[in-house]
Design an enzyme around this catalytic site. Structure first.
Site, mmCIF file in Angstrom:
data_model
loop_
_atom_site.group_PDB
_atom_site.id
_atom_site.type_symbol
_atom_site.label_atom_id
_atom_site.label_comp_id
_atom_site.label_asym_id
_atom_site.label_seq_id
_atom_site.Cartn_x
_atom_site.Cartn_y
_atom_site.Cartn_z
ATOM 1 N N ASN A 185 0.823 -1.213 0.000
ATOM 2 C CA ASN A 185 0.000 0.000 0.000
ATOM 3 C C ASN A 185 0.858 1.264 0.000
ATOM 4 O O ASN A 185 0.579 2.227 -0.723
ATOM 5 C CB ASN A 185 -0.927 0.005 1.214
ATOM 6 C CG ASN A 185 -2.175 -0.827 0.993
ATOM 7 O OD1 ASN A 185 -2.597 -1.043 -0.129
ATOM 8 N ND2 ASN A 185 -2.770 -1.298 2.080
ATOM 9 N N HIS A 190 -3.223 2.240 -2.672
ATOM 10 C CA HIS A 190 -4.285 1.342 -2.208
ATOM 11 C C HIS A 190 -4.990 0.611 -3.351
ATOM 12 O O HIS A 190 -5.530 -0.476 -3.143
ATOM 13 C CB HIS A 190 -5.302 2.122 -1.379
ATOM 14 C CG HIS A 190 -4.780 2.520 -0.031
ATOM 15 N ND1 HIS A 190 -4.772 1.651 1.040
ATOM 16 C CD2 HIS A 190 -4.217 3.671 0.416
ATOM 17 C CE1 HIS A 190 -4.249 2.264 2.094
ATOM 18 N NE2 HIS A 190 -3.902 3.484 1.739
ATOM 19 N N GLU A 220 -5.722 -7.346 5.730
ATOM 20 C CA GLU A 220 -5.128 -8.407 4.919
ATOM 21 C C GLU A 220 -5.237 -9.774 5.598
ATOM 22 O O GLU A 220 -4.500 -10.702 5.262
ATOM 23 C CB GLU A 220 -3.657 -8.087 4.632
ATOM 24 C CG GLU A 220 -2.734 -8.082 5.846
ATOM 25 C CD GLU A 220 -2.663 -6.739 6.553
ATOM 26 O OE1 GLU A 220 -1.624 -6.472 7.185
ATOM 27 O OE2 GLU A 220 -3.636 -5.965 6.494
#
Length: 310
Positions: A185, A190, A220
């Site tokens: 990220n 993102h 995640e």
């Protein structure tokens, strides 16, 4: 659209069937109440039932009452046939569950108009059912990945926990965490992170069994429920998942990326409820991260599983 006629008078039945066929409907015919009820409770039941109130074996009122008692997802449209001016029959039929009525001798124009009302009702009911299904899916599935969300996967864990206890089976749970995901990220943004999540979800989903469950519990992290026979081990299933994540190319708008996953496993056979199962898996995951990532720690036994880093 399919319509069932339930009428014991052969002449009335033939005349009605002829009109309905002319209007473009697919017509089925029965001549007593028991046949009508059996057909309307079948999986492929007609959408509309036109039935006489007075029939052999089972009267129309009883048929109406039985159909309305059934918890049908898609409710049929019920039209009763009654003698002209029989207000008592009309009231009794509507009370029993009829949606509409048609007086004999019936007028073709009135018949067509009342069937149009039924078609509009069924169309609206279908739209409402589709909306209900869509809302239920949205409430239980993760928007980004399309798999079960946290609440839904934990609800499924409760169900599987109860089921496997009843049947004397073993239940394993794995919490999977994508390694170094924050760096993805931070480095690529993102949108690329979302692509990685979707691709890893696909890999996990394609490599679990049909009766395993996969859900996203946050960020995640994924939760996988693995029902097992009492004499089997869950480790090979999770090892296959770890290997596939490490081996497969993750294609994103930033190019080809490589990912690894750390997994913590716990088993219901160790005792405790769902919260304890999750807690043990979470602690095993923490140990897998601490030991270098891209590995599995299995709390179902005392010693972790040694897996070389990829």
């Amino acid at each position: 659209m399919k319509i069932l006629i339930a009428e014991d008078d052969r002449i009335q039945r033939i005349a009605l069937a002829g009109l309905l066929t002319k209007f473009g409907y697919e017509v089925e015919e029965v001549f007593n109440g028991e046949q009508a009820l059996s057909r309307m409770l079948a999986p492929d039941a007609p959408s509309i039932l036109i039935l006489d109130l007075i029939m052999p074996k089972m009267g129309g009122l009883e048929v109406l009452a039985h159909i309305r008692k059934e918890m049908l997802d898609v409710k049929p449209y019920l039209i009763m046939l009654t003698a002209k001016g029989a207000k008592g029959d009309i009231i009794a039929g509507l009370d029993a569950g009829a949606d509409d009525y048609l007086c004999k001798p019936f007028d073709p124009g009135e018949l067509r108009a009342r069937l149009d009302v039924g078609r509009r009702f069924l169309k609206m009911q279908g739209a409402l059912l589709e909306s209900k299904v869509a809302l239920a899916h949205q409430a239980s599935h993760d928007v980004l990945t399309g798999i079960l969300n946290r609440r839904a996967i934990l609800d499924q864990l409760e169900k599987e926990s109860s089921r496997t206890k009843r049947h004397g089976e073993k239940l394993a749970v794995g919490i999977c965490d994508l390694d170094h995901f924050k760096e993805i990220n931070d480095k690529y943004g993102h949108q690329v992170g979302d692509e990685v999540l979707r691709e890893c979800t696909r890999i996990l989903g394609e490599n679990i069994r049909p009766y395993d469950y996969l859900g996203r519990i946050g960020g995640e992290e994924f939760l996988i429920i693995v029902p097992q026979q009492a004499d089997t081990e869950p480790l090979p299933i999770f090892e296959r998942l770890r290997e596939k994540i490490a081996q497969d190319k993750i294609m994103t708008r930033a190019g080809e990326l490589r990912m690894t996953v750390s997994i913590g496993i716990s088993c219901q056979s160790e005792g405790g409820g769902v919260d304890e199962i999750i807690d043990r898996a979470d602690k095993a995951l923490y140990l897998a991260k601490k030991q270098g990532r891209n590995r599995i720690e299995n709390s179902c036994r005392s010693k972790g599983t040694d897996i070389d880093q990829g």
